[in-house]
Motif scaffolding. Structure first.
Motif, short mmCIF file in Angstrom:
data_model
loop_
_atom_site.label_atom_id
_atom_site.label_comp_id
_atom_site.label_asym_id
_atom_site.label_seq_id
_atom_site.Cartn_x
_atom_site.Cartn_y
_atom_site.Cartn_z
N MET A 1 -62.40 -46.63 27.81
CA MET A 1 -62.07 -46.64 29.44
C MET A 1 -62.80 -46.93 30.41
SD MET A 1 -60.43 -43.79 31.95
CE MET A 1 -61.36 -43.19 32.02
N THR A 2 -63.87 -46.76 29.64
CA THR A 2 -65.21 -46.67 31.01
C THR A 2 -65.80 -49.09 30.51
OG1 THR A 2 -66.24 -44.44 30.46
CG2 THR A 2 -67.93 -45.94 31.54
N LEU A 3 -65.25 -49.00 29.54
CA LEU A 3 -65.95 -50.22 29.14
C LEU A 3 -65.27 -51.23 30.07
CD1 LEU A 3 -67.81 -52.44 27.57
CD2 LEU A 3 -66.11 -52.08 26.17
N LEU A 4 -63.93 -51.19 29.60
CA LEU A 4 -62.48 -51.28 30.77
C LEU A 4 -62.67 -51.75 32.55
CD1 LEU A 4 -59.48 -50.97 28.97
CD2 LEU A 4 -61.02 -52.48 28.30
N MET A 5 -62.94 -50.48 33.08
CA MET A 5 -63.66 -50.24 34.22
C MET A 5 -65.27 -51.58 34.24
SD MET A 5 -63.37 -46.25 35.01
CE MET A 5 -64.98 -45.92 35.70
N CYS B 1 -76.14 -57.59 36.80
CA CYS B 1 -76.56 -59.23 36.63
C CYS B 1 -75.42 -60.35 36.96
CB CYS B 1 -77.17 -59.39 35.39
SG CYS B 1 -78.49 -58.77 34.84
N ILE B 2 -74.70 -60.08 36.97
CA ILE B 2 -72.87 -60.82 37.38
C ILE B 2 -72.39 -60.83 39.02
CG2 ILE B 2 -70.21 -61.29 36.86
CD1 ILE B 2 -71.28 -60.14 34.47
N ASP B 3 -72.41 -59.70 39.19
CA ASP B 3 -72.20 -59.46 40.82
C ASP B 3 -72.76 -58.40 41.78
OD1 ASP B 3 -70.62 -57.54 39.69
OD2 ASP B 3 -68.87 -57.94 40.39
N GLY B 4 -73.82 -58.02 41.42
CA GLY B 4 -74.06 -56.79 41.63
C GLY B 4 -74.17 -54.91 41.18
N ARG B 5 -72.50 -54.68 40.82
CA ARG B 5 -71.67 -53.53 40.74
C ARG B 5 -73.08 -52.52 40.15
NH1 ARG B 5 -65.86 -53.72 39.07
NH2 ARG B 5 -65.85 -51.02 38.31
N VAL B 6 -72.72 -51.78 40.23
CA VAL B 6 -73.56 -51.03 39.54
C VAL B 6 -72.71 -49.12 39.35
CG1 VAL B 6 -76.39 -51.64 39.92
CG2 VAL B 6 -74.82 -49.58 41.66
N GLY B 7 -72.66 -48.73 38.30
CA GLY B 7 -72.52 -47.69 37.89
C GLY B 7 -70.79 -47.20 38.04
N GLN B 8 -70.61 -46.32 38.09
CA GLN B 8 -68.86 -45.96 38.31
C GLN B 8 -68.77 -44.96 39.16
OE1 GLN B 8 -66.23 -48.16 38.16
NE2 GLN B 8 -67.36 -49.33 37.16
N GLU C 1 -70.97 -45.66 19.88
CA GLU C 1 -71.78 -46.98 20.25
C GLU C 1 -70.79 -47.04 21.38
OE1 GLU C 1 -71.38 -50.65 17.33
OE2 GLU C 1 -72.31 -49.10 17.24
N TYR C 2 -70.05 -46.07 21.57
CA TYR C 2 -69.60 -46.69 22.81
C TYR C 2 -70.73 -46.66 24.19
CZ TYR C 2 -64.71 -48.36 22.02
OH TYR C 2 -63.69 -48.53 21.40
N ALA C 3 -71.00 -45.26 23.86
CA ALA C 3 -72.36 -44.91 25.13
C ALA C 3 -73.16 -45.82 24.94
CB ALA C 3 -72.11 -43.21 24.60
N ARG C 4 -73.86 -46.28 24.11
CA ARG C 4 -74.49 -47.64 23.63
C ARG C 4 -74.63 -48.96 24.57
NH1 ARG C 4 -76.37 -46.24 19.59
NH2 ARG C 4 -74.59 -47.26 18.51
N HIS C 5 -72.49 -49.49 24.14
CA HIS C 5 -72.43 -50.33 24.87
C HIS C 5 -72.28 -50.37 26.76
CE1 HIS C 5 -73.40 -52.38 21.48
NE2 HIS C 5 -72.35 -52.00 20.02
N CYS C 6 -71.37 -49.48 26.38
CA CYS C 6 -70.98 -49.09 28.26
C CYS C 6 -72.42 -49.52 28.96
CB CYS C 6 -70.93 -47.94 28.39
SG CYS C 6 -69.23 -47.91 27.86
N GLY C 7 -73.79 -49.17 28.20
CA GLY C 7 -74.88 -48.79 29.06
C GLY C 7 -75.22 -50.56 29.03
N LEU D 1 -67.60 -60.33 27.34
CA LEU D 1 -66.38 -60.34 26.44
C LEU D 1 -66.70 -60.03 24.31
CD1 LEU D 1 -63.84 -61.81 26.24
CD2 LEU D 1 -64.89 -64.03 26.00
N GLY D 2 -68.21 -60.55 24.80
CA GLY D 2 -68.60 -60.52 23.15
C GLY D 2 -68.35 -58.25 23.43
N LEU D 3 -68.88 -57.89 23.88
CA LEU D 3 -69.09 -56.13 24.09
C LEU D 3 -67.29 -55.74 23.44
CD1 LEU D 3 -71.38 -54.81 26.60
CD2 LEU D 3 -71.41 -55.07 23.87
N LEU D 4 -66.39 -56.60 24.16
CA LEU D 4 -64.81 -56.28 24.62
C LEU D 4 -64.36 -56.90 22.73
CD1 LEU D 4 -63.48 -57.40 27.47
CD2 LEU D 4 -63.49 -55.02 26.86
N ARG D 5 -64.81 -57.55 21.99
CA ARG D 5 -64.83 -58.32 21.06
C ARG D 5 -65.42 -57.21 19.50
NH1 ARG D 5 -63.92 -64.59 20.72
NH2 ARG D 5 -65.26 -64.18 18.35
#
Length: 138
Positions: free
Chosen positions: A1-5, A131-138, A117-123, A28-32
């Motif tokens: 869920m965090t990655l999707l957010m 970097c894309i739009d300045g949005r940080v954290g959840q 694995e999910y924690a690392r990649h969500c980081g 996209l690479g992380l999703l894949r």
């Protein structure tokens, strides 16, 4: 869920955007990659023939990323299917010390590895999104 957010409200081009050349890291690479990892984890605990790779050998899940909406839709779909399949298999093994598959891995060990694995990649996703739009954290 965090990655999707971390990926929500981005278009296909933004999801495909690579972090810092020559790195191939992208949302996209992380999703894949995580869809591929879910499939690999099931292969670890299965006695059946291994399921084939979704994207090919080595880092193919990060390679050939294009900002195409059909590719994005497929990545989301594969991730949902693979997560549900892994969840279903793990739900059959309530004893966390039970050892499974040809590598004799404990259910607990697989679950901890999955969380790590999910924690690392969500980081990674946090940094990519910033970097894309300045949005940080959840």
């Amino acid at each position: 869920m965090t990655l999707l957010m971390k990926c929500e409200d981005l278009d296909a081009e933004q999801l495909a955007r690579r972090s810092v050349p020559p790195s191939s890291l992208s949302l996209l690479g992380l999703l894949r990659h995580l869809a591929e990892a879910e499939r690999d984890w099931r292969n670890w605990i299965s006695e059946d023939e291994p399921l084939p790779k979704l994207y090919g050998d080595r880092d193919a899940d990060f390679d050939n990323i294009v900002g195409d909406q059909d590719e994005v839709n497929a990545a989301y779909s594969f991730l949902a299917v693979e997560q549900a399949a892994t969840d279903a298999v793990l739900a059959e093994h309530l004893d966390l010390s039970e050892r499974l598959g040809s590598i004799n891995i404990a259910v607990r060990e697989l679950m901890v590895h999955r969380i790590e694995e999910y924690a690392r990649h969500c980081g990674h996703a946090d940094l990519l999104r910033e970097c894309i739009d300045g949005r940080v954290g959840q």
